[in-house]
Write a protein that holds these residues in place. Sequence first.
Motif, PDB file in Angstrom:
ATOM      1  N   ALA A 110       0.806  -1.221   0.000  1.00  0.00           N
ATOM      2  CA  ALA A 110       0.000   0.000   0.000  1.00  0.00           C
ATOM      3  C   ALA A 110       0.841   1.274   0.000  1.00  0.00           C
ATOM      4  CB  ALA A 110      -0.946  -0.012   1.199  1.00  0.00           C
ATOM      5  N   GLY A 111       2.016   1.241   0.648  1.00  0.00           N
ATOM      6  CA  GLY A 111       2.848   2.430   0.677  1.00  0.00           C
ATOM      7  C   GLY A 111       3.389   2.843  -0.677  1.00  0.00           C
ATOM      8  N   LEU A 112       3.492   1.879  -1.617  1.00  0.00           N
ATOM      9  CA  LEU A 112       3.992   2.169  -2.960  1.00  0.00           C
ATOM     10  C   LEU A 112       2.890   2.205  -4.012  1.00  0.00           C
ATOM     11  CD1 LEU A 112       7.344   0.138  -3.124  1.00  0.00           C
ATOM     12  CD2 LEU A 112       7.027   2.607  -2.847  1.00  0.00           C
ATOM     13  N   TRP A 113       1.656   2.080  -3.570  1.00  0.00           N
ATOM     14  CA  TRP A 113       0.510   2.080  -4.483  1.00  0.00           C
ATOM     15  C   TRP A 113       0.527   3.319  -5.375  1.00  0.00           C
ATOM     16  CZ3 TRP A 113      -5.199   2.173  -2.291  1.00  0.00           C
ATOM     17  CH2 TRP A 113      -6.113   2.040  -3.350  1.00  0.00           C
ATOM     18  N   LEU A 114       0.609   4.496  -4.770  1.00  0.00           N
ATOM     19  CA  LEU A 114       0.597   5.733  -5.542  1.00  0.00           C
ATOM     20  C   LEU A 114       1.836   5.859  -6.414  1.00  0.00           C
ATOM     21  CD1 LEU A 114      -0.491   8.469  -6.352  1.00  0.00           C
ATOM     22  CD2 LEU A 114       0.403   9.404  -4.196  1.00  0.00           C
ATOM     23  N   GLN A 115       3.007   5.511  -5.874  1.00  0.00           N
ATOM     24  CA  GLN A 115       4.227   5.623  -6.662  1.00  0.00           C
ATOM     25  C   GLN A 115       4.164   4.743  -7.900  1.00  0.00           C
ATOM     26  OE1 GLN A 115       6.722   7.853  -5.698  1.00  0.00           O
ATOM     27  NE2 GLN A 115       7.365   7.521  -7.813  1.00  0.00           N
ATOM     28  N   TYR A 116       3.604   3.552  -7.767  1.00  0.00           N
ATOM     29  CA  TYR A 116       3.461   2.654  -8.917  1.00  0.00           C
ATOM     30  C   TYR A 116       2.649   3.323 -10.025  1.00  0.00           C
ATOM     31  CZ  TYR A 116       1.852  -1.292 -11.745  1.00  0.00           C
ATOM     32  OH  TYR A 116       1.553  -2.134 -12.790  1.00  0.00           O
ATOM     33  N   LEU A 117       1.581   4.005  -9.650  1.00  0.00           N
ATOM     34  CA  LEU A 117       0.706   4.614 -10.654  1.00  0.00           C
ATOM     35  C   LEU A 117       1.341   5.826 -11.315  1.00  0.00           C
ATOM     36  CD1 LEU A 117      -2.770   4.289  -8.885  1.00  0.00           C
ATOM     37  CD2 LEU A 117      -1.740   2.792 -10.610  1.00  0.00           C
ATOM     38  N   VAL A 118       1.964   6.724 -10.533  1.00  0.00           N
ATOM     39  CA  VAL A 118       2.573   7.897 -11.168  1.00  0.00           C
ATOM     40  C   VAL A 118       3.829   7.509 -11.957  1.00  0.00           C
ATOM     41  CG1 VAL A 118       1.630   9.530  -9.496  1.00  0.00           C
ATOM     42  CG2 VAL A 118       3.886   8.532  -9.089  1.00  0.00           C
ATOM     43  N   ASP A 119       4.448   6.395 -11.607  1.00  0.00           N
ATOM     44  CA  ASP A 119       5.589   5.907 -12.385  1.00  0.00           C
ATOM     45  C   ASP A 119       5.180   5.409 -13.759  1.00  0.00           C
ATOM     46  OD1 ASP A 119       7.501   6.411 -10.460  1.00  0.00           O
ATOM     47  OD2 ASP A 119       7.690   4.326  -9.792  1.00  0.00           O
ATOM     48  N   ASN A 120       3.955   4.911 -13.876  1.00  0.00           N
ATOM     49  CA  ASN A 120       3.587   4.150 -15.072  1.00  0.00           C
ATOM     50  C   ASN A 120       2.394   4.679 -15.861  1.00  0.00           C
ATOM     51  OD1 ASN A 120       5.441   1.731 -14.864  1.00  0.00           O
ATOM     52  ND2 ASN A 120       4.466   1.630 -12.848  1.00  0.00           N
ATOM     53  N   ALA A 121       1.651   5.634 -15.331  1.00  0.00           N
ATOM     54  CA  ALA A 121       0.436   6.107 -16.000  1.00  0.00           C
ATOM     55  C   ALA A 121       0.524   7.594 -16.310  1.00  0.00           C
ATOM     56  CB  ALA A 121      -0.789   5.825 -15.130  1.00  0.00           C
ATOM     57  N   ALA A 122      -0.044   7.983 -17.457  1.00  0.00           N
ATOM     58  CA  ALA A 122      -0.037   9.382 -17.874  1.00  0.00           C
ATOM     59  C   ALA A 122      -1.310  10.109 -17.493  1.00  0.00           C
ATOM     60  CB  ALA A 122       0.177   9.476 -19.385  1.00  0.00           C
ATOM     61  N   ASN A 123      -2.371   9.367 -17.183  1.00  0.00           N
ATOM     62  CA  ASN A 123      -3.643   9.995 -16.837  1.00  0.00           C
ATOM     63  C   ASN A 123      -4.472   9.032 -15.989  1.00  0.00           C
ATOM     64  OD1 ASN A 123      -4.947   8.160 -18.729  1.00  0.00           O
ATOM     65  ND2 ASN A 123      -4.263   9.523 -20.359  1.00  0.00           N
ATOM     66  N   VAL A 124      -5.644   9.477 -15.588  1.00  0.00           N
ATOM     67  CA  VAL A 124      -6.491   8.675 -14.702  1.00  0.00           C
ATOM     68  C   VAL A 124      -6.920   7.377 -15.380  1.00  0.00           C
ATOM     69  CG1 VAL A 124      -8.725   8.592 -13.513  1.00  0.00           C
ATOM     70  CG2 VAL A 124      -7.281  10.625 -13.322  1.00  0.00           C
ATOM     71  N   ASP A 125      -7.300   7.447 -16.651  1.00  0.00           N
ATOM     72  CA  ASP A 125      -7.729   6.237 -17.352  1.00  0.00           C
ATOM     73  C   ASP A 125      -6.633   5.169 -17.337  1.00  0.00           C
ATOM     74  OD1 ASP A 125     -10.339   6.898 -18.034  1.00  0.00           O
ATOM     75  OD2 ASP A 125      -9.758   7.841 -19.928  1.00  0.00           O
ATOM     76  N   GLU A 126      -5.402   5.575 -17.627  1.00  0.00           N
ATOM     77  CA  GLU A 126      -4.297   4.614 -17.637  1.00  0.00           C
ATOM     78  C   GLU A 126      -4.039   4.068 -16.232  1.00  0.00           C
ATOM     79  OE1 GLU A 126      -0.741   5.989 -19.476  1.00  0.00           O
ATOM     80  OE2 GLU A 126      -1.725   6.479 -21.383  1.00  0.00           O
ATOM     81  N   ALA A 127      -4.163   4.917 -15.226  1.00  0.00           N
ATOM     82  CA  ALA A 127      -3.933   4.467 -13.860  1.00  0.00           C
ATOM     83  C   ALA A 127      -4.962   3.427 -13.444  1.00  0.00           C
ATOM     84  CB  ALA A 127      -3.974   5.665 -12.905  1.00  0.00           C
ATOM     85  N   LEU A 128      -6.213   3.642 -13.789  1.00  0.00           N
ATOM     86  CA  LEU A 128      -7.257   2.683 -13.429  1.00  0.00           C
ATOM     87  C   LEU A 128      -7.054   1.360 -14.161  1.00  0.00           C
ATOM     88  CD1 LEU A 128     -10.432   4.972 -13.314  1.00  0.00           C
ATOM     89  CD2 LEU A 128      -8.999   4.195 -11.411  1.00  0.00           C
ATOM     90  N   LEU A 180      -4.228   0.097 -14.975  1.00  0.00           N
ATOM     91  CA  LEU A 180      -3.111  -0.596 -14.332  1.00  0.00           C
ATOM     92  C   LEU A 180      -3.550  -1.358 -13.088  1.00  0.00           C
ATOM     93  CD1 LEU A 180      -0.268   2.071 -14.571  1.00  0.00           C
ATOM     94  CD2 LEU A 180      -0.336  -0.139 -15.721  1.00  0.00           C
ATOM     95  N   LEU A 181      -4.578  -0.867 -12.413  1.00  0.00           N
ATOM     96  CA  LEU A 181      -5.020  -1.522 -11.189  1.00  0.00           C
ATOM     97  C   LEU A 181      -5.560  -2.923 -11.448  1.00  0.00           C
ATOM     98  CD1 LEU A 181      -6.746   1.407  -9.269  1.00  0.00           C
ATOM     99  CD2 LEU A 181      -4.515   0.370  -8.840  1.00  0.00           C
ATOM    100  N   ASP A 182      -6.022  -3.181 -12.668  1.00  0.00           N
ATOM    101  CA  ASP A 182      -6.505  -4.518 -13.013  1.00  0.00           C
ATOM    102  C   ASP A 182      -5.366  -5.539 -13.062  1.00  0.00           C
ATOM    103  OD1 ASP A 182      -9.222  -3.886 -13.263  1.00  0.00           O
ATOM    104  OD2 ASP A 182      -8.929  -3.143 -15.300  1.00  0.00           O
ATOM    105  N   LYS A 183      -4.129  -5.041 -13.193  1.00  0.00           N
ATOM    106  CA  LYS A 183      -3.002  -5.940 -13.434  1.00  0.00           C
ATOM    107  C   LYS A 183      -2.211  -6.277 -12.176  1.00  0.00           C
ATOM    108  CE  LYS A 183      -2.477  -3.965 -18.063  1.00  0.00           C
ATOM    109  NZ  LYS A 183      -1.559  -3.250 -19.011  1.00  0.00           N
ATOM    110  N   ILE A 184      -2.489  -5.595 -11.053  1.00  0.00           N
ATOM    111  CA  ILE A 184      -1.730  -5.801  -9.826  1.00  0.00           C
ATOM    112  C   ILE A 184      -2.689  -6.046  -8.660  1.00  0.00           C
ATOM    113  CG2 ILE A 184       0.219  -4.379 -10.565  1.00  0.00           C
ATOM    114  CD1 ILE A 184      -0.969  -2.134  -8.794  1.00  0.00           C
ATOM    115  N   GLN A 185      -2.138  -6.403  -7.524  1.00  0.00           N
ATOM    116  CA  GLN A 185      -2.932  -6.510  -6.300  1.00  0.00           C
ATOM    117  C   GLN A 185      -2.270  -5.667  -5.215  1.00  0.00           C
ATOM    118  OE1 GLN A 185      -3.203 -10.318  -4.279  1.00  0.00           O
ATOM    119  NE2 GLN A 185      -5.270  -9.847  -3.548  1.00  0.00           N
ATOM    120  N   ILE A 186      -3.048  -4.781  -4.608  1.00  0.00           N
ATOM    121  CA  ILE A 186      -2.550  -3.950  -3.515  1.00  0.00           C
ATOM    122  C   ILE A 186      -2.582  -4.772  -2.232  1.00  0.00           C
ATOM    123  CG2 ILE A 186      -2.769  -1.769  -2.287  1.00  0.00           C
ATOM    124  CD1 ILE A 186      -2.168  -1.558  -5.306  1.00  0.00           C
ATOM    125  N   ARG A 187      -1.485  -4.720  -1.500  1.00  0.00           N
ATOM    126  CA  ARG A 187      -1.352  -5.511  -0.281  1.00  0.00           C
ATOM    127  C   ARG A 187      -1.116  -4.605   0.922  1.00  0.00           C
ATOM    128  NH1 ARG A 187      -3.809  -8.965   0.148  1.00  0.00           N
ATOM    129  NH2 ARG A 187      -2.498 -10.173   1.554  1.00  0.00           N
TER     130      ARG A 187
END
Length: 349
Positions: free
Chosen positions: A131-149, A151-158
């Motif tokens: 959970a502490g790296l949840w946000l960092q993962y998204l800003v590292d890999n997504a350009a906008n909200v659609d891309e970030a959402l 990406l969430l289908d591909k990982i599991q937050i722990r």
Amino acid sequence: MTRKTIAFGMGAALLGLAAAGLPAQTCTRILWNTNKLAVVAGRTMDWPESTEPILTVFPRGLTHNGGYVGAHQTETVNPAIWTSRYGSIGVTIYGIGTADSLNERGLAGHMLYLQATDFGPRDPSKPAVHAGLWLQYLVDNAANVDEALALLDKIQIRPAQAHGHQATVHLALEDASGDSAIVEYVAGKPLIHHGRQYRVMTNDPSYDQQLALLKKFDFSHPNDEIPLPGNVNPRDRFQRASYFAAMLPEPKDQRQAIAGILAIARNASVPFGAPYHQFGVYNTEYRTAIDLTDRRYFFELSTAPNLIWADLDKFDLSPGAPVMELNPENIDLSGNVTTDFKKADKAPF
């Protein structure tokens, strides 16, 4: 993944991060995407002690492992390992993750507390990101909200544990187009409210319930006699921030836009010594404001007299560039501090 869109003109989007056994981070996030000048967002961070905030600039090309909380590996089976596509600026928390961030493409996010958070049982078929790296993962890999959402289908937050305490979080996202999303995990299921109308968010109860409570108020004819809830609990802050955010005047320049969003954040802040049911006493530690249009990041420590800011576009974000850091505890800092950042000895995570 469940995506829920609720047509409600004064929706909300704010997240909180907390550790069980400590007073909750009962933060507030406000998005202003209805003016003609710029998309701006603000948040408060509320906590009974220093979260050891460090303003940090991450270049592209950094490799992160979602199975490590600091030096401790918490996920040994299929941890997510990624190399950042985009550079970003944000505030780290206890040196183990990012609580608030903006990347070079104009995607921003905020982690805040939600007591109802339940990430569900481990699914080893999905790469794990704590959970502490949840946000960092998204800003590292997504350009906008659609891309970030997506990406969430591909990982599991722990869940993540730090300083002997378990973290529970939900996430608010916005981008330079004004899009917004609130992401919560309740009863092991992801619930997403996606749309520009979700502009204000606090903490418990869950977002559906917060919106239902807000509907009971008639803000159609605002005036100075409306009996607004005035306490510091998440329900009152949600309603108060929604009311005032809806009345922000059109800004003439960035100075007015940032002043407007910070005015709402300050109104929703928690004064020193304010009591909070079940969690004791906590205060607003700091506030941030983000101009997503011009990629400028503002920070205001509650115990310092000055507002500071940095221009993300002025940093070297190329692969191989150093991680840059600034400790906001230095109360001599004021105004544009872009050139005050120093090279970090190493990446914090």
